[in-house]
Enzyme design. Structure first.
Site, PDB file in Angstrom:
ATOM      1  N   SER A   1       0.824  -1.209   0.000  1.00  0.00           N
ATOM      2  CA  SER A   1       0.000   0.000   0.000  1.00  0.00           C
ATOM      3  C   SER A   1       0.856   1.256   0.000  1.00  0.00           C
ATOM      4  O   SER A   1       0.350   2.344  -0.233  1.00  0.00           O
ATOM      5  CB  SER A   1      -0.964  -0.005   1.184  1.00  0.00           C
TER       6      SER A   1
ATOM      7  N   HIS B   1      -3.042  -3.347  -5.990  1.00  0.00           N
ATOM      8  CA  HIS B   1      -3.392  -2.821  -4.667  1.00  0.00           C
ATOM      9  C   HIS B   1      -4.895  -2.944  -4.414  1.00  0.00           C
ATOM     10  O   HIS B   1      -5.700  -2.181  -4.940  1.00  0.00           O
ATOM     11  CB  HIS B   1      -2.938  -1.352  -4.564  1.00  0.00           C
TER      12      HIS B   1
ATOM     13  N   ASN C   1      -4.534   6.975  -1.561  1.00  0.00           N
ATOM     14  CA  ASN C   1      -3.881   7.428  -0.329  1.00  0.00           C
ATOM     15  C   ASN C   1      -3.234   8.795  -0.486  1.00  0.00           C
ATOM     16  O   ASN C   1      -2.966   9.486   0.490  1.00  0.00           O
ATOM     17  CB  ASN C   1      -2.847   6.411   0.148  1.00  0.00           C
TER      18      ASN C   1
ATOM     19  N   GLU D   1      -5.998  -0.736  -7.549  1.00  0.00           N
ATOM     20  CA  GLU D   1      -5.039   0.129  -8.227  1.00  0.00           C
ATOM     21  C   GLU D   1      -3.970  -0.778  -8.854  1.00  0.00           C
ATOM     22  O   GLU D   1      -3.307  -1.539  -8.137  1.00  0.00           O
ATOM     23  CB  GLU D   1      -4.384   1.101  -7.241  1.00  0.00           C
TER      24      GLU D   1
HETATM   25  P1  NAD Z   1      -1.314  -9.014   8.004  1.00  0.00           P
HETATM   26  O1  NAD Z   1      -0.375  -8.702   9.097  1.00  0.00           O
HETATM   27  O2  NAD Z   1      -2.741  -9.258   8.328  1.00  0.00           O
HETATM   28  O3  NAD Z   1      -0.772 -10.297   7.198  1.00  0.00           O
HETATM   29  C1  NAD Z   1       0.536 -10.445   6.737  1.00  0.00           C
HETATM   30  C2  NAD Z   1       0.852 -11.909   6.703  1.00  0.00           C
HETATM   31  O4  NAD Z   1       2.084 -12.093   6.017  1.00  0.00           O
HETATM   32  C3  NAD Z   1       1.052 -12.511   8.090  1.00  0.00           C
HETATM   33  O5  NAD Z   1       0.221 -13.649   8.234  1.00  0.00           O
HETATM   34  C4  NAD Z   1       2.543 -12.881   8.143  1.00  0.00           C
HETATM   35  O6  NAD Z   1       2.788 -14.045   8.885  1.00  0.00           O
HETATM   36  C5  NAD Z   1       2.831 -13.097   6.687  1.00  0.00           C
HETATM   37  N1  NAD Z   1       4.217 -12.931   6.327  1.00  0.00           N
HETATM   38  C6  NAD Z   1       5.111 -12.019   6.780  1.00  0.00           C
HETATM   39  N2  NAD Z   1       6.304 -12.178   6.178  1.00  0.00           N
HETATM   40  C7  NAD Z   1       6.155 -13.203   5.313  1.00  0.00           C
HETATM   41  C8  NAD Z   1       7.030 -13.840   4.388  1.00  0.00           C
HETATM   42  N3  NAD Z   1       8.291 -13.457   4.243  1.00  0.00           N
HETATM   43  N4  NAD Z   1       6.551 -14.862   3.655  1.00  0.00           N
HETATM   44  C9  NAD Z   1       5.282 -15.282   3.791  1.00  0.00           C
HETATM   45  N5  NAD Z   1       4.407 -14.716   4.661  1.00  0.00           N
HETATM   46  C10 NAD Z   1       4.840 -13.684   5.395  1.00  0.00           C
HETATM   47  O7  NAD Z   1      -1.154  -7.837   6.943  1.00  0.00           O
HETATM   48  P2  NAD Z   1      -2.198  -7.317   5.867  1.00  0.00           P
HETATM   49  O8  NAD Z   1      -3.017  -6.241   6.487  1.00  0.00           O
HETATM   50  O9  NAD Z   1      -2.874  -8.483   5.227  1.00  0.00           O
HETATM   51  O10 NAD Z   1      -1.219  -6.592   4.830  1.00  0.00           O
HETATM   52  C11 NAD Z   1      -0.471  -7.321   3.903  1.00  0.00           C
HETATM   53  C12 NAD Z   1      -0.012  -6.381   2.797  1.00  0.00           C
HETATM   54  O11 NAD Z   1      -1.150  -5.747   2.201  1.00  0.00           O
HETATM   55  C13 NAD Z   1       0.896  -5.249   3.259  1.00  0.00           C
HETATM   56  O12 NAD Z   1       1.817  -4.974   2.241  1.00  0.00           O
HETATM   57  C14 NAD Z   1      -0.078  -4.079   3.419  1.00  0.00           C
HETATM   58  O13 NAD Z   1       0.551  -2.817   3.289  1.00  0.00           O
HETATM   59  C15 NAD Z   1      -1.016  -4.333   2.267  1.00  0.00           C
HETATM   60  N6  NAD Z   1      -2.359  -3.750   2.403  1.00  0.00           N
HETATM   61  C16 NAD Z   1      -3.029  -3.792   3.576  1.00  0.00           C
HETATM   62  C17 NAD Z   1      -4.306  -3.245   3.670  1.00  0.00           C
HETATM   63  C18 NAD Z   1      -5.095  -3.293   4.954  1.00  0.00           C
HETATM   64  O14 NAD Z   1      -6.067  -2.531   5.100  1.00  0.00           O
HETATM   65  N7  NAD Z   1      -4.735  -4.163   5.899  1.00  0.00           N
HETATM   66  C19 NAD Z   1      -4.888  -2.648   2.540  1.00  0.00           C
HETATM   67  C20 NAD Z   1      -4.172  -2.636   1.336  1.00  0.00           C
HETATM   68  C21 NAD Z   1      -2.915  -3.194   1.267  1.00  0.00           C
END
Ligand code: NAD
Length: 501
Positions: free
Chosen positions: A123, A144, A194, A156
């Protein structure tokens, strides 16, 4: 590089909030999905949760038992990336750390074929930066999604410096086939949503910092303009830590451009642990027995005065006064050519904001905000000159009330609430287009679908007037000085083009 992704096997890496949602919609679209998480048991737990999700969807009648079972059967958890040799697409949704994301993609390059497309759900990290060091950086693109993935339509599709246009296009088409509305974006800080959304929070935070009003009033005014939530309640919902972190990252990534300066008001909330709903308190106290409500507003059902009435200027606000005075068969003059828009009552003036505070316009002056409502009034911010008489202050609010508004008095600040916020959202969107981040259509779609704005910034621009917006921003700039309210070159060019036509 071209990619055929329909019905191909998708590897989703990261089984957290976003990864499990992406696995769900990919499986719903018919793809076999492999789900991997570095944390032992996390992928299985995410799949188990999806079993519960589909049970609810079946109970709601959105899926038959059979199609839910088939969809779930397409999601397989794996405990080693080595099992993903034959996937055509990888969607990465792991922790938001550039080095970890880079390492992951480098590791995957050694496992999958040269045709496999790499998508990152980052993000905030530059897609160009994540691709740096890959043998085939052209295969990496941003995909995204917004949270919750299954419900939010926007995707996106973010191209880095080396992303192949064919790869971006294939992800665009794939997102469409998954029932999403994709928009193309260039990898720049905050991408589209954003970035353009920053002023929605920043203008309200600036008004709070100078004690212009309260969170409840500011929220009410922006809700009346069609936003689902006001900025304060929305920041409380997002969490001030998360919202501040996004602002900080856009600010830092723009080399501390003052336009994106984070607010000390929000920093103080974060420092104090008042993170919003999740901590029980932010701008609002969610544990209080009686949550803060808006203050009582005047109601008027007769004209406050009939002394020497004149409606000035053109536009929706002037038409509203004409309609009102006609309804009461009041005698009034009409001067459409005036350089201001509003109502003159004797020597007093009730004028729509042009960015100047009321005190700059004269003694018996009140200014009111931009109203986007056609017939329904709703909350409308207004202010008066400090020197205005008690009589005019009372009458000014009564005039707004008899027009059908619930007038919300705020301190005498330039651009009030809605006009200032919308002008800055339009300005930011104009800059994004000027810098090639996205098209006007993409900006409109992104803001409506990604953050549920009632209209897109370019739709507001079309129904407002580019010179009015430029003038308003100039007034804000004159008042505050600094870089924050500088006008996008795109808006200036637009004004020149209109003048030439
Ligand atoms: P989250 O913490 O819920 O999940 C991340 C997962 O990735 C965890 O289960 C973790 O164990 C796993 N992980 C970490 N390192 C790893 C690796 N090297 N290999 C495999 N798995 C691994 O996070 P999220 O909210 O799902 O966010 C994930 C991505 O999506 C981030 O880049 C975030 O910026 C992006 N994002 C999040 C949102 C949101 O609202 N949460 C919205 C858009 C984008």
């Amino acid at each position: 590089m071209t990619a055929k992704l329909e019905q191909s096997t998708v590897l989703v890496v990261g089984a957290g909030i976003m990864g499990s949602g992406i696995a769900q919609i990919a499986a719903q679209a018919g793809h076999p999905v492999l789900l991997f998480d570095v944390q032992s048991g996390a992928a299985e737990a995410a799949r188990e949760k999806l079993v519960g999700t589909f049970a609810k969807l079946v109970a709601k009648g959105k899926f038959s038992n059979e199609s839910a079972a088939q969809t779930l059967s397409r999601i397989e958890t794996i405990d080693s990336l080595d099992r993903a040799t034959s996937v055509a697409l990888i969607v990465e949704a792991i922790i938001e750390e550039i080095d970890i994301k880079r390492d992951l993609f480098r590791q995957l390059e050694a496992i999958v074929s040269g045709e496999c497309v790499f998508a990152t759900n980052t993000s905030s990290i530059s897609v160009s930066a994540i691709a740096n060091g890959l043998q085939q950086p052209e295969r990496l693109v941003g995909m995204h999604f917004f949270n919750p993935v299954a419900l939010m339509q926007l995707v996106e599709v973010v191209s880095g410096l080396q992303t192949s246009p064919a790869v971006a296009e294939s992800i665009f088409r794939l997102a469409e086939s998954w029932g999403k509305v994709p928009v193309h974006a260039r990898s720049t800080p905050g991408f589209i949503v954003n970035r353009i959304a920053r002023p929605f929070y920043a203008e309200t935070l600036a008004l709070l910092q100078e004690q212009a009003s309260t969170p409840a009033r500011l929220d009410a005014c922006l809700r009346a303009a069609g936003f689902r939530m006001g900025p304060c309640e929305l920041m409380d919902l997002i969490g001030h830590d998360t919202n501040l972190a996004v602002t900080r990252s856009v600010y830092a990534a723009n080399y501390y451009d003052k336009r994106f300066t984070p607010s000390p008001v929000q920093q103080e909330l974060v420092d104090g642990g008042l993170l919003g709903r999740k901590s029980g308190r932010g701008f609002y106290d969610y544990e209080a027995p009686n949550p803060e409500t808006e203050t009582a507003t005047p109601v008027a059902d007769t004209l406050p005065s009939t002394e020497r009435l004149c409606v000035h200027g053109r536009g929706r606000a002037a038409e509203r006064f004409v309609k009102l005075l006609d309804r009461y068969s009041a005698k009034f003059k009409r001067i459409e050519s005036s350089d201001w828009c509003g109502l003159q009552v004797g020597d007093a003036r009730l004028s729509q904001t042009d960015g100047r505070p009321a005190g700059r316009l004269g003694r018996e002056v009140a200014v009111f905000d931009l109203s986007l409502a056609d017939d329904s009034g709703g909350e409308l911010a207004w202010s008066h000159a400090a020197a205005a008489s008690e009589q005019w202050i009372f009458e000014a609010s009564q005039w707004l009330a008899v027009c059908g508004f619930r007038p919300q008095q705020i301190a005498d600040t330039p651009g009030l609430v809605v006009a200032r916020t919308l002008a800055m959202l339009i300005n930011e969107a104009a800059d994004a287009v000027n810098q090639g981040v996205c098209s006007e259509e993409a900006a409109d779609a992104a803001m409506k679908l990604g953050v549920h704005y009632p209209a897109g910034p370019f739709e507001w621009l079309a129904s407002w007037n580019v010179n009015t917006i430029i003038n308003l921003l100039d007034q804000l700039d004159n008042w505050y000085r600094g870089e924050r309210y500088r006008i996008s070159p795109w808006l200036r060019q637009q004004a020149w083009q209109e003048a030439d036509e």
